[in-house]
Write a protein that holds these residues in place. Structure first.
Motif, PDB file in Angstrom:
ATOM      1  N   GLY A 111      80.810   8.486 -35.929  1.00 30.62           N
ATOM      2  CA  GLY A 111      80.109   9.418 -35.059  1.00 30.62           C
ATOM      3  C   GLY A 111      80.678   9.341 -33.661  1.00 30.62           C
ATOM      4  N   GLY A 112      80.171  10.190 -32.791  1.00 28.14           N
ATOM      5  CA  GLY A 112      80.599  10.149 -31.398  1.00 28.14           C
ATOM      6  C   GLY A 112      81.666  11.141 -31.041  1.00 28.14           C
ATOM      7  N   SER A 113      82.222  11.841 -32.041  1.00 28.48           N
ATOM      8  CA  SER A 113      83.231  12.861 -31.755  1.00 28.48           C
ATOM      9  C   SER A 113      82.728  14.260 -32.058  1.00 28.48           C
ATOM     10  CB  SER A 113      84.521  12.587 -32.547  1.00 28.48           C
ATOM     11  OG  SER A 113      85.169  11.439 -32.053  1.00 28.48           O
ATOM     12  N   ALA A 114      81.417  14.402 -32.233  1.00 29.82           N
ATOM     13  CA  ALA A 114      80.783  15.717 -32.398  1.00 29.82           C
ATOM     14  C   ALA A 114      81.494  16.520 -33.491  1.00 29.82           C
ATOM     15  CB  ALA A 114      80.758  16.458 -31.070  1.00 29.82           C
ATOM     16  N   CYS A 115      81.934  17.745 -33.146  1.00 34.26           N
ATOM     17  CA  CYS A 115      82.570  18.610 -34.135  1.00 34.26           C
ATOM     18  C   CYS A 115      83.969  18.139 -34.495  1.00 34.26           C
ATOM     19  CB  CYS A 115      82.605  20.049 -33.624  1.00 34.26           C
ATOM     20  SG  CYS A 115      80.958  20.745 -33.360  1.00 34.26           S
ATOM     21  N   GLY A 116      84.442  17.059 -33.883  1.00 28.61           N
ATOM     22  CA  GLY A 116      85.737  16.494 -34.218  1.00 28.61           C
ATOM     23  C   GLY A 116      85.663  15.253 -35.077  1.00 28.61           C
ATOM     24  N   SER A 175      95.922  19.241 -54.447  1.00 29.59           N
ATOM     25  CA  SER A 175      95.556  18.382 -53.321  1.00 29.59           C
ATOM     26  C   SER A 175      96.433  18.686 -52.118  1.00 29.59           C
ATOM     27  CB  SER A 175      95.717  16.901 -53.704  1.00 29.59           C
ATOM     28  OG  SER A 175      94.991  16.572 -54.869  1.00 29.59           O
ATOM     29  N   PHE A 176      96.173  17.944 -51.051  1.00 30.61           N
ATOM     30  CA  PHE A 176      97.025  17.956 -49.872  1.00 30.61           C
ATOM     31  C   PHE A 176      97.467  16.524 -49.581  1.00 30.61           C
ATOM     32  CE2 PHE A 176      94.731  21.923 -49.299  1.00 30.61           C
ATOM     33  CZ  PHE A 176      95.751  22.783 -48.870  1.00 30.61           C
ATOM     34  N   ALA A 177      98.772  16.342 -49.395  1.00 33.96           N
ATOM     35  CA  ALA A 177      99.310  15.041 -49.011  1.00 33.96           C
ATOM     36  C   ALA A 177      99.302  14.944 -47.485  1.00 33.96           C
ATOM     37  CB  ALA A 177     100.725  14.876 -49.539  1.00 33.96           C
ATOM     38  N   LEU A 178      98.804  13.833 -46.974  1.00 33.46           N
ATOM     39  CA  LEU A 178      98.751  13.622 -45.526  1.00 33.46           C
ATOM     40  C   LEU A 178     100.123  13.161 -45.045  1.00 33.46           C
ATOM     41  CD1 LEU A 178      96.901  13.484 -42.996  1.00 33.46           C
ATOM     42  CD2 LEU A 178      96.508  11.071 -43.564  1.00 33.46           C
ATOM     43  N   ARG A 179     100.745  13.949 -44.173  1.00 32.84           N
ATOM     44  CA  ARG A 179     102.092  13.651 -43.685  1.00 32.84           C
ATOM     45  C   ARG A 179     102.117  13.161 -42.243  1.00 32.84           C
ATOM     46  NH1 ARG A 179     103.670  12.793 -48.508  1.00 32.84           N
ATOM     47  NH2 ARG A 179     104.333  14.607 -49.736  1.00 32.84           N
ATOM     48  N   GLY A 180     101.023  13.286 -41.526  1.00 30.11           N
ATOM     49  CA  GLY A 180     100.965  12.802 -40.151  1.00 30.11           C
ATOM     50  C   GLY A 180      99.556  12.934 -39.609  1.00 30.11           C
ATOM     51  N   LEU A 181      99.161  12.025 -38.723  1.00 32.06           N
ATOM     52  CA  LEU A 181      97.812  12.045 -38.157  1.00 32.06           C
ATOM     53  C   LEU A 181      97.804  11.279 -36.847  1.00 32.06           C
ATOM     54  CD1 LEU A 181      94.711  12.550 -38.351  1.00 32.06           C
ATOM     55  CD2 LEU A 181      94.569  10.432 -39.673  1.00 32.06           C
ATOM     56  N   ALA A 182      97.226  11.873 -35.817  1.00 35.05           N
ATOM     57  CA  ALA A 182      97.095  11.197 -34.521  1.00 35.05           C
ATOM     58  C   ALA A 182      95.892  11.770 -33.782  1.00 35.05           C
ATOM     59  CB  ALA A 182      98.352  11.357 -33.680  1.00 35.05           C
ATOM     60  N   SER A 183      95.261  10.943 -32.972  1.00 35.45           N
ATOM     61  CA  SER A 183      94.099  11.349 -32.191  1.00 35.45           C
ATOM     62  C   SER A 183      94.305  11.009 -30.724  1.00 35.45           C
ATOM     63  CB  SER A 183      92.826  10.661 -32.702  1.00 35.45           C
ATOM     64  OG  SER A 183      92.557  11.002 -34.040  1.00 35.45           O
ATOM     65  N   SER A 184      93.675  11.786 -29.865  1.00 32.36           N
ATOM     66  CA  SER A 184      93.701  11.523 -28.427  1.00 32.36           C
ATOM     67  C   SER A 184      92.311  11.753 -27.862  1.00 32.36           C
ATOM     68  CB  SER A 184      94.699  12.438 -27.712  1.00 32.36           C
ATOM     69  OG  SER A 184      96.024  12.134 -28.075  1.00 32.36           O
ATOM     70  N   VAL A 185      91.956  10.963 -26.857  1.00 29.78           N
ATOM     71  CA  VAL A 185      90.635  11.033 -26.244  1.00 29.78           C
ATOM     72  C   VAL A 185      90.778  11.075 -24.731  1.00 29.78           C
ATOM     73  CG1 VAL A 185      88.412   9.851 -25.949  1.00 29.78           C
ATOM     74  CG2 VAL A 185      89.599   9.743 -28.147  1.00 29.78           C
ATOM     75  N   ARG A 186      89.955  11.905 -24.085  1.00 24.57           N
ATOM     76  CA  ARG A 186      89.804  11.880 -22.632  1.00 24.57           C
ATOM     77  C   ARG A 186      88.315  11.982 -22.335  1.00 24.57           C
ATOM     78  NH1 ARG A 186      93.928  12.685 -18.814  1.00 24.57           N
ATOM     79  NH2 ARG A 186      92.181  12.434 -17.362  1.00 24.57           N
ATOM     80  N   SER A 293      87.623  14.867 -27.326  1.00 23.45           N
ATOM     81  CA  SER A 293      88.497  14.169 -28.261  1.00 23.45           C
ATOM     82  C   SER A 293      89.077  15.169 -29.250  1.00 23.45           C
ATOM     83  CB  SER A 293      87.731  13.072 -29.002  1.00 23.45           C
ATOM     84  OG  SER A 293      86.643  13.621 -29.728  1.00 23.45           O
ATOM     85  N   TRP A 294      90.330  14.887 -29.680  1.00 23.26           N
ATOM     86  CA  TRP A 294      91.049  15.805 -30.548  1.00 23.26           C
ATOM     87  C   TRP A 294      91.902  15.019 -31.533  1.00 23.26           C
ATOM     88  CZ3 TRP A 294      90.558  15.770 -25.371  1.00 23.26           C
ATOM     89  CH2 TRP A 294      89.821  16.820 -24.796  1.00 23.26           C
ATOM     90  N   SER A 295      92.030  15.545 -32.748  1.00 18.45           N
ATOM     91  CA  SER A 295      92.888  14.936 -33.760  1.00 18.45           C
ATOM     92  C   SER A 295      93.757  16.014 -34.378  1.00 18.45           C
ATOM     93  CB  SER A 295      92.057  14.264 -34.858  1.00 18.45           C
ATOM     94  OG  SER A 295      91.286  13.206 -34.341  1.00 18.45           O
ATOM     95  N   VAL A 296      95.019  15.666 -34.592  1.00 17.20           N
ATOM     96  CA  VAL A 296      95.976  16.574 -35.229  1.00 17.20           C
ATOM     97  C   VAL A 296      96.495  15.902 -36.496  1.00 17.20           C
ATOM     98  CG1 VAL A 296      98.203  17.736 -35.021  1.00 17.20           C
ATOM     99  CG2 VAL A 296      96.662  17.629 -33.047  1.00 17.20           C
ATOM    100  N   ALA A 297      96.475  16.628 -37.595  1.00 22.38           N
ATOM    101  CA  ALA A 297      97.010  16.119 -38.864  1.00 22.38           C
ATOM    102  C   ALA A 297      97.933  17.163 -39.468  1.00 22.38           C
ATOM    103  CB  ALA A 297      95.879  15.785 -39.833  1.00 22.38           C
TER     104      ALA A 297
END
Length: 305
Positions: A111-116, A175-186, A293-297
């Protein structure tokens, strides 16, 4: 193994459970009614309304995921929600574990990232796969409990529902194979009183996550972007911040579903698995967002077994 030498991670058996479909003019919500013309212009027509608690919505979705994969066993549960719990967050998790008959499966609350919330939830689930070879049941669930459904910073309406998938070391069907994932917070992203300054911080932070999630050779092969079901201008801003042309944002359920908190991206992935929009081997970018906060995959469509 993935191209980086890490164990592969797959998102499979994606399912969701949504509230009842209600046309926006039928909502007893003065703020929504005042903005009907604007919301219709953004492409929104309905939202989903449920009296069921988030745990029940999560249970319905999770059971559909397990049925779709024809399995009952999972090693870990990741439960994502920012809806205020009725008693306590740990009680929500325990009730969920009991409702799906997994009382002994270790559970993690996100929790803590709301809709993210889906981004950090996926980060934890994929880490479990890579370090322990686990199969993880990932679920995100939320319901509006007070206030208006109008979300000003997204030019959209909030909906009630849940979405889920299995995150594991092998595909369970298409399915979907995960090829990359990163998050950033401000956490200070909204401290400025100037909207331009907030937008600049947001764009830079999304760009930072993108640069870590996308390897350069793949950058030009991304077919679509999935993000939250926001209005036209917020969608375009998020897309451009992630280096994707706004016309490549995929949102076929926008009018039908509204903005279902952090479930939107999984709902979009489920739609892609049921259509021919993305072919085997093609890449899709996922962008989950909250105001701070944002995450890109990056995921690749695979047929599975």
């Amino acid at each position: 193994m993935g191209s980086d030498g890490q164990p592969s991670v797959y998102l499979s058996a994606i399912s969701h459970s949504l509230g009842a479909k209600v046309a926006l003019p039928e909502l007893n919500d003065p703020e929504v009614r005042e903005r009907l013309d604007t919301l219709h212009e953004q492409g929104l027509r309905h939202c989903r309304v449920s009296a069921k608690p988030p745990v029940t919505l999560a249970t319905e979705s999770a059971c559909a995921t397990l049925d779709r994969a024809n399995r009952s066993d999972v090693d870990t549960i990741v439960y994502c929600s920012d809806t205020p719990p009725h008693v306590g967050r740990s009680r929500d998790l325990w009730d969920f574990q009991l409702s799906i008959d997994h009382p002994a499966s270790p559970g993690i609350v996100v929790g803590g990232s709301a809709c993210g919330n889906l981004g950090p939830g996926l980060a934890i689930a994929s880490s479990q796969v890579r370090t322990e070879g686990s199969t993880v049941l990932l679920v995100t669930t939320d319901r509006l409990t007070a206030g208006t459904r109008y979300l000003a910073n997204g030019e959209t309406v909030l909906s009630d529902g849940a979405a889920s998938c299995l995150v594991g070391p092998r595909p369970e069907g298409p399915s979907f194979a995960l090829r990359g994932l990163a998050s950033s917070v401000r956490a200070d992203a909204e401290q400025s009183s100037k909207s331009l300054a907030v937008a600049q911080v947001t764009a830079r932070t999304i760009g930072h996550a993108r640069s870590r999630a996308v390897d350069p050779p793949s950058a030009h092969n991304i077919k679509l972007l999935l993000t939250g079901h926001y209005g036209r201008a917020p969608r375009a801003f998020l897309a451009m911040s992630a280096g994707v042309a706004p016309e490549h944002v995929h949102h076929p359920r926008l009018a039908d579903v509204g903005h279902c908190f952090s479930a939107d991206v999984l709902i979009g992935l489920a739609d892609l698995l049921q259509s021919d929009t993305v072919a085997n081997g093609e890449l899709v970018m996922l962008l989950t967002a909250s105001p701070r906060s944002w995450s890109v995959a990056i995921v690749e469509r695979v047929e599975g077994s």
